[in-house]
Design a protein around this motif. Structure first.
Motif, PDB file in Angstrom:
ATOM      1  N   ARG A   1      -4.997   4.476  -0.463  1.00  0.00           N
ATOM      2  CA  ARG A   1      -4.709   3.041  -0.384  1.00  0.00           C
ATOM      3  C   ARG A   1      -4.873   2.524   1.048  1.00  0.00           C
TER       4      ARG A   1
ATOM      5  N   TYR B   1       0.816  -1.216   0.000  1.00  0.00           N
ATOM      6  CA  TYR B   1       0.000   0.000   0.000  1.00  0.00           C
ATOM      7  C   TYR B   1       0.850   1.267   0.000  1.00  0.00           C
TER       8      TYR B   1
ATOM      9  N   ILE C   1      -4.389  -5.767  -2.891  1.00  0.00           N
ATOM     10  CA  ILE C   1      -3.347  -5.153  -2.069  1.00  0.00           C
ATOM     11  C   ILE C   1      -3.227  -5.893  -0.739  1.00  0.00           C
TER      12      ILE C   1
ATOM     13  N   ALA D   1      -3.600  -0.597  -7.794  1.00  0.00           N
ATOM     14  CA  ALA D   1      -4.596  -0.323  -6.757  1.00  0.00           C
ATOM     15  C   ALA D   1      -6.006  -0.627  -7.239  1.00  0.00           C
TER      16      ALA D   1
END
Length: 427
Positions: A394, A140, A153, A147
């Motif tokens: 993120r 991240y 992730i 993403a």
């Protein structure tokens, strides 16, 4: 340990040659009178100098046999041959070497259990793990990881965190940049105490533009991660504002072409958002007497990590200041000379291959003072290739999808990660 304690242990470097690290260290070991072997299970494609070992050539031949368009069954067969060759290589290396320096999370094991590292230690060999960034950095915080999906992730994050725990259990020492040591649970050796070997070439004094437009070079390994589009836009704006510049961008070219570009450059720019102050390209630029701008949000941390050395900080600037720093270097020849001299002096003193090799041998022997170590709890939340806004997005997506545990950090590191969610926007 007795084998490692001897004056001239034999050193194995592998199984990847990231940015020429292994081959550069091997050259430094030779200068120290130490025999070193470089074996690449995953041969690099940029043509860094150095002898290609028999096993490297074999692994390279198998890699070429795979071919992306080959049938799946054929690729499985070739992969089985790679693993069989890996077993043979491991047995030979374990019998003939004393120190093993593994780069970029590489292992002879099919699964990333790093059991081979533990076997080597059981037989008295010393194992050093060299981290390069993409192998241990939280996904991240890394633009290399798409993403598109928070679940992707999270999956990559958990896999990487497990690998980091396994590596520190399997190695005698882990060398890492404090900026991406988040997943380790015990102190790591500060990579700035060890260094990255600079190329052996000695550059001629600056003499490039000879009255013409200063040559600015940018050689990204990944244009998206290095912020190449934004850098090109900045250069275009500078030109529109009357700054004379000859901009040259090279990507995916052999290493020799990168060095040739630096040999004819006045200024270089590495990347826009970095979590290390002097990456490989900036180190090479310094060796060639070329001032190199590195954008990143870790400038405030650098003095803590490099208190042992007078690090040249002038060209390490926040992303929002990259354009203005380029303007100064492109328009002020004296400033170019001054900062290039400072950077080259630092590299000559701290990143000569022989010096780096000597420090790695100290790491292998465990002969390190406490100040060589840094606690993972001190890792800043910087990242690479991502704006602060993108980092926050993120982190928020990961927490929303998987909870705090999905970040795979705890204690002070978790607090620092969560603190970024309340920050103001930065470039």
């Amino acid at each position: 340990m007795a084998r490692v304690g001897r004056e001239r242990p034999r050193v194995f470097l592998g199984l990847a040659n990231i940015a020429g690290f292994a081959s550069g260290v091997a050259g430094g070991m030779a200068a120290c009178g130490v025999r070193a072997t470089v074996v690449e299970m995953y041969p690099e494609r940029y043509g860094y100098p150095g002898e290609r070992h028999f096993f490297t050539r074999c692994f390279g031949a198998l890699a070429r046999l795979k071919g992306e368009g080959s049938p799946v069954v054929w690729r499985w067969l070739v992969e089985a041959l790679v693993r069989a060759l890996g077993v043979v290589c491991f047995a030979w290396a374990a019998a003939t070497h004393d120190v093993f320096i593994f780069s970029f999370r590489s292992s002879f094991c099919v699964v990333r259990s790093f059991a081979d590292w533990r076997v080597l230690r059981l037989f008295g060999r010393r194992v050093v793990c060299m981290c390069h960034g993409g192998d241990v950095r939280p996904p991240y915080l890394d633009a290399v990881h798409p993403a598109d999906s928070a679940q992707d992730i999270i999956r990559h994050t958990r896999r990487m965190a497990r690998a980091c725990r396994a590596m520190e259990r399997g190695a005698d020492a882990v060398i890492c940049n404090p900026a991406f040591a988040h997943f380790f649970s015990r102190p790591v050796v500060n990579v700035f105490r060890v260094g990255i070997p600079a190329p052996a070439q000695t550059a001629a004094p600056p003499r490039r533009s000879a009255g013409g437009a200063p040559v600015l070079v940018h050689c990204p390994s990944s244009m998206a991660v290095k912020g190449s589009a934004e850098i090109a836009r900045m250069v275009k704006e500078l030109a529109a504002e009357g700054v004379s510049v000859d901009y040259r961008e090279l990507s995916g070219v052999p290493h020799a072409e990168v060095l040739a570009a630096l040999a004819g450059a006045d200024v270089a720019v590495d990347q826009l958002r970095s979590d290390t102050p002097m990456p490989g390209f900036a180190t090479e630029a310094a060796r060639y007497g070329v001032p190199c701008v590195v954008g990143g949000s870790v400038a405030e941390w650098i003095r803590r990590w490099t208190a042992h050395a007078a690090f040249a900080l002038d060209n390490v600037v926040p992303p929002r200041a990259v354009k203005e720093r380029l303007r100064v270097l492109l328009t002020d020849a004296e400033e170019r000379r001054r900062t290039a001299h400072a950077a080259r002096e630092f590299v000559d003193r701290h990143r000569r291959p022989q010096v780096v090799a000597e420090r790695l041998l100290r790491v292998a022997r465990g002969e390190l003072p406490p100040q060589w170590y840094c606690a993972p709890q001190a890792a800043p939340v910087a990242g690479i290739g991502l704006s602060r806004r993108a980092v926050r997005q993120r982190i928020r997506a990961v927490v929303d999808a998987g909870g705090l545990s999905a970040l795979c950090v705890r204690g002070p590191v978790l607090g620092r990660v969560l603190q970024t969610l309340s920050e103001d926007d930065h470039a």
